[in-house]
Design an enzyme around this catalytic site. Sequence first.
Site, PDB file in Angstrom:
ATOM      1  CB  CYS A   1     -64.230 -16.271   5.654  1.00 54.99           C
ATOM      2  SG  CYS A   1     -63.912 -14.511   5.368  1.00 54.99           S
TER       3      CYS A   1
ATOM      4  CB  CYS B   1     -61.003 -14.731  21.316  1.00 57.59           C
ATOM      5  SG  CYS B   1     -62.309 -13.770  22.090  1.00 57.59           S
TER       6      CYS B   1
ATOM      7  CB  CYS C   1     -63.729 -14.898   0.738  1.00 57.39           C
ATOM      8  SG  CYS C   1     -62.748 -15.905   1.871  1.00 57.39           S
TER       9      CYS C   1
ATOM     10  CB  CYS D   1     -60.111 -14.942   5.984  1.00 65.29           C
ATOM     11  SG  CYS D   1     -60.451 -15.972   4.529  1.00 65.29           S
TER      12      CYS D   1
ATOM     13  CB  CYS E   1     -60.827 -12.459   1.701  1.00 63.51           C
ATOM     14  SG  CYS E   1     -61.649 -12.517   3.310  1.00 63.51           S
TER      15      CYS E   1
END
Length: 169
Positions: free
Chosen positions: A87, A158, A90, A135, A138
Site C-alpha cells: 500500500c 483491478c 501505509c 487497504c 489504512c
Amino acid sequence: MNRQKMSRRQILTAGVAGFAVVALIPLSRYMGSPAIAAEGDFEVQMSEAEWRARLTAEQFSVLREEATERAFTSPLNDEHRAGIFHCAGCDLPAYASDAKFDSGTGWPSFWQSLPDAIGTKEDNSLFATRTEVHCRRCGGHFGHIFDDGPPPTGKRHCLNGVSLKFVAA
C-alpha cells in the site's frame, strides 16, 4: 444550402460528443465518497493534512478520494520482477507478484491478495454495483474486484498502480 446544413449537423454532433467526453469521464473520478476511501476504525489514521503531506496529489486523489488513474499510465502495469506490492499509503504488503497477470485493461491486475491485506465494500457508483477493494490497515482505495479473472480464483483485482509501491524480492 445542403452543404451548410451538413456542416451544422457535423458541428452539432461533434459538440455533443465532445461534451460527453469532457463532462462525463472526469465525473467518474468523483462518483465515490468525497472525503475518505473507506470508513471505519483503521490501524493507521491520519488527518487530511497528514495524508496530503505523505502522498503525492495523485496518490491522495486515488487512495483517499477514490479517484481512478488513467489506464496504461502506471509503470507498475509493466512490473514483472519478483516481489511484493505494498500500500502506498501505509506500506502494508498487499499483493505478491506471482498473483499478478496481464488483464489487458491498462491497470495492474491480480487474481488474489495476500492474506489479511485487503477489505472490500459495495460500490454503487457509475450506475452499477461493484466490489471496491481497499487497504485493510489504512482504508486507502486500491480499485475494484471483478469476476472475470483467471484460475484459480476467477477474480480480477483491478488496481490503481499509484495506490501501490513495488518492493523487489
